[in-house]
Design an enzyme around this catalytic site. Structure first.
Site, PDB file in Angstrom:
ATOM      1  N   ASP A 181       0.821  -1.220   0.000  1.00  0.00           N
ATOM      2  CA  ASP A 181       0.000   0.000   0.000  1.00  0.00           C
ATOM      3  C   ASP A 181       0.849   1.262   0.000  1.00  0.00           C
ATOM      4  OD1 ASP A 181       0.941  -0.459   2.565  1.00  0.00           O
ATOM      5  OD2 ASP A 181      -1.012  -0.835   3.441  1.00  0.00           O
ATOM      6  N   ASN A 200      -7.736  -2.986  14.369  1.00  0.00           N
ATOM      7  CA  ASN A 200      -9.094  -3.418  14.019  1.00  0.00           C
ATOM      8  C   ASN A 200      -9.097  -4.608  13.051  1.00  0.00           C
ATOM      9  OD1 ASN A 200      -8.197  -2.212  11.713  1.00  0.00           O
ATOM     10  ND2 ASN A 200      -9.839  -0.697  11.552  1.00  0.00           N
ATOM     11  N   HIS A 260      -7.311  -4.817  10.253  1.00  0.00           N
ATOM     12  CA  HIS A 260      -7.061  -4.527   8.827  1.00  0.00           C
ATOM     13  C   HIS A 260      -5.721  -5.108   8.391  1.00  0.00           C
ATOM     14  CE1 HIS A 260      -5.070  -0.607  10.185  1.00  0.00           C
ATOM     15  NE2 HIS A 260      -4.209  -1.004   9.271  1.00  0.00           N
ATOM     16  N   GLU A 276      -9.702  -1.962   5.175  1.00  0.00           N
ATOM     17  CA  GLU A 276     -10.263  -1.586   6.461  1.00  0.00           C
ATOM     18  C   GLU A 276     -11.447  -2.453   6.879  1.00  0.00           C
ATOM     19  OE1 GLU A 276      -9.164   0.119   8.727  1.00  0.00           O
ATOM     20  OE2 GLU A 276      -8.312   2.027   8.116  1.00  0.00           O
TER      21      GLU A 276
HETATM   22  C1  GLP Z   1      -0.644   0.276   8.585  1.00  0.00           C
HETATM   23  C2  GLP Z   1      -0.261  -0.574   7.380  1.00  0.00           C
HETATM   24  C3  GLP Z   1      -0.493  -2.053   7.639  1.00  0.00           C
HETATM   25  C4  GLP Z   1       0.087  -2.450   8.985  1.00  0.00           C
HETATM   26  C5  GLP Z   1      -0.575  -1.656  10.076  1.00  0.00           C
HETATM   27  C6  GLP Z   1      -0.102  -2.022  11.468  1.00  0.00           C
HETATM   28  O1  GLP Z   1      -1.996   0.545   8.614  1.00  0.00           O
HETATM   29  N1  GLP Z   1      -0.960  -0.201   6.202  1.00  0.00           N
HETATM   30  O2  GLP Z   1       0.099  -2.810   6.591  1.00  0.00           O
HETATM   31  O3  GLP Z   1      -0.087  -3.819   9.193  1.00  0.00           O
HETATM   32  O4  GLP Z   1      -0.281  -0.281   9.835  1.00  0.00           O
HETATM   33  O5  GLP Z   1       1.103  -1.387  11.726  1.00  0.00           O
HETATM   34  P1  GLP Z   1       2.025  -1.644  12.967  1.00  0.00           P
HETATM   35  O6  GLP Z   1       2.876  -2.779  12.619  1.00  0.00           O
HETATM   36  O7  GLP Z   1       2.810  -0.355  13.097  1.00  0.00           O
HETATM   37  O8  GLP Z   1       1.158  -1.885  14.147  1.00  0.00           O
END
Ligand code: GLP
Length: 246
Positions: A70, A138, A140, A145
């Site tokens: 992304d 959540n 995702h 989402e």
């Molecule tokens: C963002 C990214 C996800 C990732 C999520 C959790 O939203 N788009 O790919 O999994 O954050 O991130 P973290 O590892 O910092 O908790």
């Protein structure tokens, strides 16, 4: 839990080492492996392990290809919070990968076209051999989402307040967090030969409980769609496993 492989480690550091070793072993077997890569805080130590392995001659990235999940809409790849910049500074700049073989969607220009290009990149010369994933609080995955529906193809996603709040820590203020992103869709993620999700921390407990403790699939927790994959791997540490009740 049929199909899905669960690895419970002593701690997060070990989780990251195990994930890096899986990537190392894949590349040893297939030097031109295609990796689906993720951003966020969770994979950073995985990338540190990969950099060290590369420096010690344990992995050769020269033929490896990558595609990222992304990118924020509105951020150019030179913006410090863009995911292109994240990938360059946390991994690509420190390993012997050919950057021409790495792909992170563009956050600027025509977002609909950029999403279509991402979808094409997911399948170009074969689907990813491994898709690294973190998980949002959540549930995702990438930026798919939680909500009343999910989208199969790569698309533009409006980020939920929960995601904006969680990602605000990387920005100067909450107002600077982009509210939209281009994300690989659920089909792209599920098309990889091995989705590999790594999670740690109490904030992920509810999402991981939904993923690991029952057979329900719900758009309210997008990670649960990994239950449909025959070769998904989830790595969590003992602390998170205890919180989840497993
Ligand atoms: C963002 C990214 C996800 C990732 C999520 C959790 O939203 N788009 O790919 O999994 O954050 O991130 P973290 O590892 O910092 O908790």
């Amino acid at each position: 839990m049929p199909f899905m492989k669960l690895i419970i480690t002593d701690d997060y550091q070990e989780s990251c080492r195990v994930a890096a070793e899986m990537i190392r072993d894949l590349i040893a077997e297939k030097p031109n492996a295609k990796l689906g890569l993720a951003t966020g805080g969770t994979p950073v130590p995985i990338y540190k392990n990969l950099i060290e392995m590369n420096q010690h001659g344990e992995i050769d990235f020269s033929e490896v290809r990558t595609v990222n999940l992304d990118e924020y809409i509105g951020l150019d790849g030179s913006h410090p919070q863009s995911y292109r910049y994240f990938m360059d500074t946390n991994l690509f700049d420190h390993i012997n990968i050919n950057k021409a073989n790495t792909y992170v969607a563009s956050g600027i220009g025509n977002a609909v076209q950029n999403a279509a290009i991402l979808d094409a990149k997911v399948i170009e010369n074969g689907v990813p051999d491994l898709q690294l994933l973190g998980i949002g609080n959540n549930g995702h995955i990438a930026f798919n989402e939680a909500g009343d529906h999910l989208v199969a193809c790569s698309h533009i996603e409006h980020l939920t307040q929960s995601t904006i709040d969680a990602n605000a820590r990387f920005f100067e203020s909450k107002d600077e967090v982009p509210t939209t992103a281009i994300t690989m869709g659920m089909r792209g993620i599920l098309s990889s030969k091995m989705p590999l999700l790594v999670a740690t921390g109490a904030a992920k407990a509810d999402a991981i409980r939904g993923l690991l403790t029952n057979e329900e699939i719900t758009t309210q927790n997008p990670s649960t769609f990994l239950k449909l994959h025959s070769n998904a791997v989830v790595i969590i540490d003992r602390e998170l496993a205890t919180l989840v009740g497993i």
